[in-house]
Design an enzyme around this catalytic site. Structure first.
Site, PDB file in Angstrom:
ATOM      1  N   ASP A  30       0.851  -1.191   0.000  1.00 19.97           N
ATOM      2  CA  ASP A  30       0.000   0.000   0.000  1.00 19.97           C
ATOM      3  C   ASP A  30       0.893   1.250   0.000  1.00 19.97           C
ATOM      4  O   ASP A  30       1.882   1.301   0.728  1.00 19.97           O
ATOM      5  CB  ASP A  30      -0.917  -0.018   1.243  1.00 19.97           C
ATOM      6  CG  ASP A  30      -2.074   0.954   1.122  1.00 19.97           C
ATOM      7  OD1 ASP A  30      -1.831   2.161   0.924  1.00 19.97           O
ATOM      8  OD2 ASP A  30      -3.229   0.513   1.218  1.00 19.97           O
ATOM      9  N   ILE A  31       0.527   2.229  -0.845  1.00 22.27           N
ATOM     10  CA  ILE A  31       1.374   3.446  -0.913  1.00 22.27           C
ATOM     11  C   ILE A  31       1.045   4.467   0.177  1.00 22.27           C
ATOM     12  O   ILE A  31       1.722   5.496   0.281  1.00 22.27           O
ATOM     13  CB  ILE A  31       1.314   4.156  -2.295  1.00 22.27           C
ATOM     14  CG1 ILE A  31      -0.114   4.343  -2.761  1.00 22.27           C
ATOM     15  CG2 ILE A  31       2.170   3.437  -3.335  1.00 22.27           C
ATOM     16  CD1 ILE A  31      -0.236   5.301  -3.944  1.00 22.27           C
ATOM     17  N   GLN A  93     -14.834   2.334   1.817  1.00 18.26           N
ATOM     18  CA  GLN A  93     -14.106   1.779   0.664  1.00 18.26           C
ATOM     19  C   GLN A  93     -13.873   2.889  -0.348  1.00 18.26           C
ATOM     20  O   GLN A  93     -14.805   3.601  -0.730  1.00 18.26           O
ATOM     21  CB  GLN A  93     -14.905   0.629   0.018  1.00 18.26           C
ATOM     22  CG  GLN A  93     -14.144  -0.041  -1.131  1.00 18.26           C
ATOM     23  CD  GLN A  93     -14.927  -1.194  -1.778  1.00 18.26           C
ATOM     24  OE1 GLN A  93     -16.075  -1.447  -1.424  1.00 18.26           O
ATOM     25  NE2 GLN A  93     -14.297  -1.871  -2.722  1.00 18.26           N
ATOM     26  N   HIS A  99     -10.270  -5.711  -2.064  1.00 21.46           N
ATOM     27  CA  HIS A  99      -8.894  -5.854  -1.567  1.00 21.46           C
ATOM     28  C   HIS A  99      -8.887  -6.139  -0.077  1.00 21.46           C
ATOM     29  O   HIS A  99      -9.668  -5.580   0.681  1.00 21.46           O
ATOM     30  CB  HIS A  99      -8.047  -4.607  -1.874  1.00 21.46           C
ATOM     31  CG  HIS A  99      -8.679  -3.312  -1.459  1.00 21.46           C
ATOM     32  ND1 HIS A  99      -9.676  -2.703  -2.183  1.00 21.46           N
ATOM     33  CD2 HIS A  99      -8.444  -2.510  -0.396  1.00 21.46           C
ATOM     34  CE1 HIS A  99     -10.035  -1.580  -1.585  1.00 21.46           C
ATOM     35  NE2 HIS A  99      -9.311  -1.441  -0.493  1.00 21.46           N
ATOM     36  N   HIS A 101      -6.675  -5.703   3.197  1.00 18.80           N
ATOM     37  CA  HIS A 101      -5.522  -5.020   3.793  1.00 18.80           C
ATOM     38  C   HIS A 101      -4.875  -5.983   4.798  1.00 18.80           C
ATOM     39  O   HIS A 101      -5.564  -6.518   5.672  1.00 18.80           O
ATOM     40  CB  HIS A 101      -5.970  -3.801   4.601  1.00 18.80           C
ATOM     41  CG  HIS A 101      -6.564  -2.681   3.818  1.00 18.80           C
ATOM     42  ND1 HIS A 101      -5.837  -1.585   3.424  1.00 18.80           N
ATOM     43  CD2 HIS A 101      -7.824  -2.465   3.369  1.00 18.80           C
ATOM     44  CE1 HIS A 101      -6.631  -0.736   2.779  1.00 18.80           C
ATOM     45  NE2 HIS A 101      -7.843  -1.240   2.732  1.00 18.80           N
TER      46      HIS A 101
HETATM   47  P1  5GP Z   1      -9.886   1.299   0.889  1.00 19.31           P
HETATM   48  O1  5GP Z   1     -10.267   2.466   1.749  1.00 19.31           O
HETATM   49  O2  5GP Z   1     -10.593   1.311  -0.433  1.00 19.31           O
HETATM   50  O3  5GP Z   1     -10.021  -0.001   1.628  1.00 19.31           O
HETATM   51  O4  5GP Z   1      -8.344   1.464   0.665  1.00 19.31           O
HETATM   52  C1  5GP Z   1      -7.733   1.676  -0.562  1.00 19.31           C
HETATM   53  C2  5GP Z   1      -6.251   1.552  -0.333  1.00 19.31           C
HETATM   54  O5  5GP Z   1      -5.613   1.579  -1.594  1.00 19.31           O
HETATM   55  C3  5GP Z   1      -5.667   2.703   0.492  1.00 19.31           C
HETATM   56  O6  5GP Z   1      -5.017   2.170   1.641  1.00 19.31           O
HETATM   57  C4  5GP Z   1      -4.702   3.379  -0.465  1.00 19.31           C
HETATM   58  O7  5GP Z   1      -3.523   3.809   0.161  1.00 19.31           O
HETATM   59  C5  5GP Z   1      -4.418   2.298  -1.477  1.00 19.31           C
HETATM   60  N1  5GP Z   1      -4.103   2.814  -2.790  1.00 19.31           N
HETATM   61  C6  5GP Z   1      -4.833   3.710  -3.505  1.00 19.31           C
HETATM   62  N2  5GP Z   1      -4.253   3.953  -4.690  1.00 19.31           N
HETATM   63  C7  5GP Z   1      -3.135   3.180  -4.731  1.00 19.31           C
HETATM   64  C8  5GP Z   1      -2.113   2.999  -5.717  1.00 19.31           C
HETATM   65  O8  5GP Z   1      -2.098   3.581  -6.779  1.00 19.31           O
HETATM   66  N3  5GP Z   1      -1.116   2.124  -5.406  1.00 19.31           N
HETATM   67  C9  5GP Z   1      -1.096   1.439  -4.203  1.00 19.31           C
HETATM   68  N4  5GP Z   1      -0.074   0.605  -4.017  1.00 19.31           N
HETATM   69  N5  5GP Z   1      -2.045   1.593  -3.263  1.00 19.31           N
HETATM   70  C10 5GP Z   1      -3.047   2.461  -3.527  1.00 19.31           C
END
Ligand code: 5GP
Ligand code: ZN
Length: 139
Positions: A30-31, A93, A99, A101
């Site tokens: 994760d970035i 989300q 995904h 984590h």
């Molecule tokens: P969500 O809130 O949808 O569960 O989390 C999305 C996750 O994707 C976040 O932790 C965010 O940092 C990660 N993320 C979003 N865009 C990118 C990307 O371009 N590359 C990577 N490696 N992680 C991403």
């Protein structure tokens, strides 16, 4: 899916720090890491959330996450790992490609923000009523 950021990562159109890949699964860092080692495990076939996921992909993502969790423990001195998976904008989300984590807590690191909440006893009648409604709907 054409415009999905994680599909683009799988296709290599957006760079990522890959840690694992098999027929069904892709995993990368994760970035915006919540902790050292924060990784994401995704199905290669686009599905937005748990309701849309094929059971085979769901199983494959979770099986891969076990192997990655072992690696996080031996590579990073990990004492515990929070596994978090959000379904729907209503629960935060952001990326609409399923995904998992994997958020490790390494020795000596601060507590993870998502794994500490206050325990308040619930109303048992209400809990039982809700449970009956849920179990009646399980197919
Ligand atoms: P969500 O809130 O949808 O569960 O989390 C999305 C996750 O994707 C976040 O932790 C965010 O940092 C990660 N993320 C979003 N865009 C990118 C990307 O371009 N590359 C990577 N490696 N992680 C991403
Ligand atoms: Zn996608």
């Amino acid at each position: 899916m054409k415009d999905c950021i994680f599909c683009k990562i799988i296709r290599g159109e957006i760079p990522s720090t890959r840690i694992y890949e098999d027929e069904r699964v892709f995993a990368f860092m994760d970035i915006h890491p919540i902790s050292k080692g924060h990784a994401l495990v995704i199905p290669k076939v686009h599905a937005e959330n748990i309701w849309e996921m094929a059971s085979e992909d769901l199983a494959a993502v979770h099986a891969a996450s076990k192997a990655i969790a072992h690696a996080l423990r031996s590579a990073l001195d990990t004492e515990g790992i929070a596994v978090l998976q959000l379904n729907g904008a209503a629960v935060g989300q952001v990326v609409m490609h399923y995904h998992l984590h994997l958020v490790p807590r390494v020795k000596g690191a601060p507590a993870l923000p998502m794994s500490h909440w206050e325990l308040t006893p619930g109303n048992m009648d209400e809990i039982k009523t809700i449970a009956r409604k849920i179990s009646a709907e399980i197919k």
